[in-house]
Motif scaffolding. Structure first.
Motif, PDB file in Angstrom:
ATOM      1  N   UNK A  36       6.015  11.836  46.247  1.00 23.96           N
ATOM      2  CA  UNK A  36       5.124  10.987  47.462  1.00 23.96           C
ATOM      3  C   UNK A  36       4.282  10.192  46.833  1.00 23.96           C
ATOM      4  N   UNK A  37       3.616  10.301  45.472  1.00 24.91           N
ATOM      5  CA  UNK A  37       2.776   9.369  45.116  1.00 24.91           C
ATOM      6  C   UNK A  37       3.358   8.061  44.873  1.00 24.91           C
ATOM      7  N   UNK A  38       4.780   7.953  44.940  1.00 27.38           N
ATOM      8  CA  UNK A  38       5.459   6.604  44.774  1.00 27.38           C
ATOM      9  C   UNK A  38       5.475   5.909  45.989  1.00 27.38           C
ATOM     10  N   UNK A  39       5.220   6.609  47.030  1.00 27.79           N
ATOM     11  CA  UNK A  39       5.253   5.890  48.189  1.00 27.79           C
ATOM     12  C   UNK A  39       6.249   5.071  48.644  1.00 27.79           C
ATOM     13  N   UNK A  40       6.070   3.837  48.946  1.00 26.64           N
ATOM     14  CA  UNK A  40       6.966   2.769  49.533  1.00 26.64           C
ATOM     15  C   UNK A  40       7.284   1.677  48.116  1.00 26.64           C
ATOM     16  N   UNK A  41       6.864   2.208  47.000  1.00 23.34           N
ATOM     17  CA  UNK A  41       7.229   1.401  45.835  1.00 23.34           C
ATOM     18  C   UNK A  41       8.716   1.011  45.772  1.00 23.34           C
ATOM     19  N   UNK A  42       8.998  -0.181  45.427  1.00 24.87           N
ATOM     20  CA  UNK A  42      10.393  -0.419  45.313  1.00 24.87           C
ATOM     21  C   UNK A  42      10.914  -0.403  43.970  1.00 24.87           C
ATOM     22  N   UNK A  43      11.787   0.518  43.757  1.00 24.22           N
ATOM     23  CA  UNK A  43      12.293   0.918  42.382  1.00 24.22           C
ATOM     24  C   UNK A  43      13.836   0.205  42.076  1.00 24.22           C
ATOM     25  N   UNK A  44      14.103  -0.820  42.939  1.00 24.56           N
ATOM     26  CA  UNK A  44      15.284  -1.361  42.985  1.00 24.56           C
ATOM     27  C   UNK A  44      15.636  -2.093  41.745  1.00 24.56           C
TER      28      UNK A  44
END
Length: 338
Positions: A10-18
């Motif tokens: 959840x700490x990653x939130x909406x961070x883009x990992x693509x």
């Protein structure tokens, strides 16, 4: 443990990992290769499936079928040449573009030079956290260690700040992967690997261990914080300082040093010189605990000191069952390590 892992993600939130949103030249090279491979294999898939569906429909059984076997045709030199040469050309093309990408991504790591604005960091993978030993920046030797959050300087049009990582493992195989910055690179016991990247985009980039490494593999998260050069300089200066002695935390400091904490953890400026666990000199300057599983807050720090196994089951720090008063003093001391 499950709830802690959910909090960590959840700490990653909406961070883009693509990998399709690269923020560095090496990640961009990997994206271009991936798109080319997807295009070629996608075209092959469409052609093969198209022929399959056409043949299934065109030669389907119908009412006029006599039940006899149709005439068999054996051998066609043009077709045999085609299905041999075409795959060979496709594989040869993929080998060429993959080799070119590897040359772009896997460049030799240079020696630190005074006239080069590069950062050199040694990364040690440990079950289940990351140790970052800062070696050189702008040719100047550094000598401090931190954990789980890698701070690096952003590049700009006028100044490129390359980041060179030396990758090692202290126990089992791990794999360093921040999708938007670089490809996966393994950390193997007894083997030293290298990785580089640079980016013009300040901000937070997320990744994790990409090689199964035991019970808490999924909880071995990774944060790369890209700072503006001025902000990175301030962070660097603060991290190089030993821990500050605060009178209000003197009792907690004495309690910490009296326990076996000092056998595993280092706090620069004190007799605690352990290296088995994370360096705690500036613990509260980090945003997370337990390698990204929890926000770094007083409440979560108390939970961790009380019983790490309840937070990160299987981690190598046991519950010491400290008396409540002593535990609170130690937590107060840890909270003072800014």
């Amino acid at each position: 443990m499950g709830s802690a892992l959910l909090v960590g993600w959840g700490l990653w939130g909406s961070e883009n990992l693509s990998i399709f949103a690269p923020a560095s030249p090496s990640a961009a090279s990997i994206r271009e290769l991936a798109l080319l491979v997807f295009a070629i294999t996608g075209l092959i898939f469409v052609i093969v499936e198209g022929v399959l569906f056409y043949c299934t429909w065109r030669f389907r059984r119908n009412g006029a079928d006599t039940g006899t076997e149709p005439p068999q045709i054996y051998g066609s030199k043009p077709i045999e040449v085609a299905w041999t040469v075409a795959p060979a050309l496709i594989v040869f093309t993929l080998v060429l573009v993959t080799t070119r990408t590897m040359w772009e991504v896997e460049i030799p790591q240079p020696e630190p030079a005074a006239d080069e604005s590069a950062l050199f960091v040694t990364v040690n993978g440990k079950q289940w956290w990351w140790e970052f030993a800062y070696d050189h920046y702008n040719g100047r030797p550094l000598s401090f260690v931190t954990a789980n959050e890698l701070h690096v300087p952003a590049s700009s049009d006028g100044s490129a700040h390359r980041v060179y990582l030396t990758l090692k493992s202290a126990d089992v195989c791990h794999s360093f992967w921040v999708p938007r910055l670089a490809g996966k690179t393994d950390l193997i016991p007894g083997v030293t690997n290298h990785l580089w990247f640079q980016t013009n985009e300040p901000g937070l980039f997320l990744g994790q261990c990409a090689e199964y490494c035991g019970t808490q593999h999924a909880g071995m998260l990774l944060r790369v914080v890209v700072d503006e050069p001025e902000a990175f300089g301030r962070w660097l200066a603060a991290q190089e300082q030993p821990s500050a002695e605060k009178p209000a935390a003197a009792e907690g400091r004495a309690a910490f040093l009296a326990e076996s904490c000092v056998n595993c953890h280092r706090v620069r400026g004190t007799p605690a010189h352990g290296s088995y666990g994370p360096d705690l000199t500036h613990l509260m300057s980090r945003e997370t605990l337990a390698s990204g599983l929890l926000p770094n807050s007083p409440e979560n720090l108390r939970r961790w000191v009380l019983d790490p196994q309840q937070v990160k089951s299987g981690c190598l720090m046991p519950a010491f069952k400290l008396e409540a008063e002593k535990r609170e003093r130690i937590v107060d001391y840890l909270l003072s390590l800014q």
